[in-house]
Write an enzyme that holds these catalytic residues in place. Structure first.
Site, PDB file in Angstrom:
ATOM      1  N   ALA A   1       0.866  -1.178   0.000  1.00  0.00           N
ATOM      2  CA  ALA A   1       0.000   0.000   0.000  1.00  0.00           C
ATOM      3  C   ALA A   1       0.901   1.226   0.000  1.00  0.00           C
ATOM      4  O   ALA A   1       2.074   1.151   0.394  1.00  0.00           O
ATOM      5  CB  ALA A   1      -0.903  -0.027   1.224  1.00  0.00           C
TER       6      ALA A   1
ATOM      7  N   GLU B   1       4.418  -4.688   7.739  1.00  0.00           N
ATOM      8  CA  GLU B   1       3.579  -3.667   8.378  1.00  0.00           C
ATOM      9  C   GLU B   1       3.951  -3.352   9.819  1.00  0.00           C
ATOM     10  O   GLU B   1       3.927  -2.186  10.230  1.00  0.00           O
ATOM     11  CB  GLU B   1       2.101  -4.074   8.311  1.00  0.00           C
ATOM     12  CG  GLU B   1       1.479  -3.931   6.931  1.00  0.00           C
ATOM     13  CD  GLU B   1       1.645  -5.158   6.052  1.00  0.00           C
ATOM     14  OE1 GLU B   1       2.448  -6.057   6.385  1.00  0.00           O
ATOM     15  OE2 GLU B   1       0.959  -5.222   5.027  1.00  0.00           O
TER      16      GLU B   1
END
Ligand code: DAK
Length: 258
Positions: free
Chosen positions: A63, A131
């Site tokens: 992302a 992440e």
């Protein structure tokens, strides 16, 4: 600007995430375009979809960190829902999907590949869920799909440590089904897609649905899912064509998807 491109070659679609200047990172515009392209697929023609990334370096490097960096809690949740809804649409697409992972598949990129049915990797591919090193959890289904694909212990190890793995290790843990030299990856993906497309489309779709839906329920219910999908194949032109040809000891006519 087309961040998501679709090329159709007879019964095969090749969907390319096309933002190579940012290693194909997924911002909200890329995800929206992905959604639109998935909605536009002509499923009366297509029998398999290949998903890949533009350029030599990345499948999808995650992302878009720059876009995510200033999100509020509510915006973060909304971004997660946007991605989850589109990835779920990809996962439940009636036709089989193959991720041709041509480089970095990190964070949302690894998650995109895991929303596909099959993952083929180039020898330059790198997988990971980085992440927790960025102060967030995987947000596009990574905690759920990775555990289902490679088992809970290995998924927890990779997600907690944020360790990237190269293609051979991804193969050894079952995250990918095959590894090819980079220059052969797309040809191999198309070879597999064409092989799938040569089988009876209604039956192939029913197999995908049986596996996906059956894994969500207990074995007794799963076998009922299979029975119903098995039954749905009978009286189709493709089933009568193939079985009659077998009984008559001849090659069946090409499948017509009805
Ligand atoms: N986002 C934005 N830009 C990125 C990017 C990314 N993920 N990855 C690369 N880029 C951009 C770089 O900023 C650089 O841009 P310029 O400086 O040229 O303008 C360009 O792509 C080339 O990258 P590098 O110069 O860094 O290239 P290198 O070969 O040196 O390094 C790399 C390649 C892949 C190792 C490196 O780019 C890298 O570490 N990228 C970040 C990888 C990463 O951490 N990905 C995971 C992102 S986190 C959620 C929703 C979603 C998610 C989580 C939660 N909810 C809402 C709950 C998902 C999270 C993620 O995916």
């Amino acid at each position: 600007m087309a961040f998501v491109e679709l090329e159709v070659k007879e019964h095969i679609g090749v969907l390319t995430i096309n933002r190579p200047e940012a290693l194909n990172a997924l911002n909200d515009e890329v995800i929206r375009q992905l959604d639109q392209v998935l909605d536009s697929l002509d499923l009366s023609v297509l029998r398999c979809l290949i998903v890949t990334g533009a350029g030599q370096k990345a499948f999808v490097a995650g992302a878009d960190i720059a876009q995510m960096s200033g999100l509020t809690k509510a915006e973060g949740e909304a971004f997660g829902k946007l991605g989850n809804d589109v990835f779920r649409k990809l996962e439940t697409l009636p036709i089989p999907t193959i991720a041709a992972v041509n480089g970095f598949a990190l964070g949302g990129g690894c998650e995109l590949s895991m929303a596909c049915d099959i993952r083929l990797a180039s020898d330059a591919a790198v997988f990971g869920q980085p992440e927790v090193g960025l102060g967030i959890t995987p947000g596009f289904g990574g905690t759920q799909r990775m555990a289902r694909l490679i088992g809970m212990g290995k998924a927890k190890e990779l997600i907690y440590t944020a360790r990237n793995i190269k293609a051979p290790e991804a193969l050894s843990i079952g995250l990918v089904q095959a590894v090819y030299p980079a220059e052969e990856l797309m040809a191999e993906a198309e070879k597999m897609a064409n092989r799938i497309a040569g089988n009876a489309p209604i039956a192939v779709r029913a197999c995908k649905k049986a596996i996906n839906d059956g894994l969500q329920v207990d074995m007794d219910a799963a076998l009922v899912v299979e029975e119903k999908l098995f039954g749905s194949c009978f009286e189709t032109k493709d089933q009568t064509n193939a079985m009659t040809a077998f009984v008559e000891k001849r090659k069946h006519d090409p499948f017509v998807n009805c």
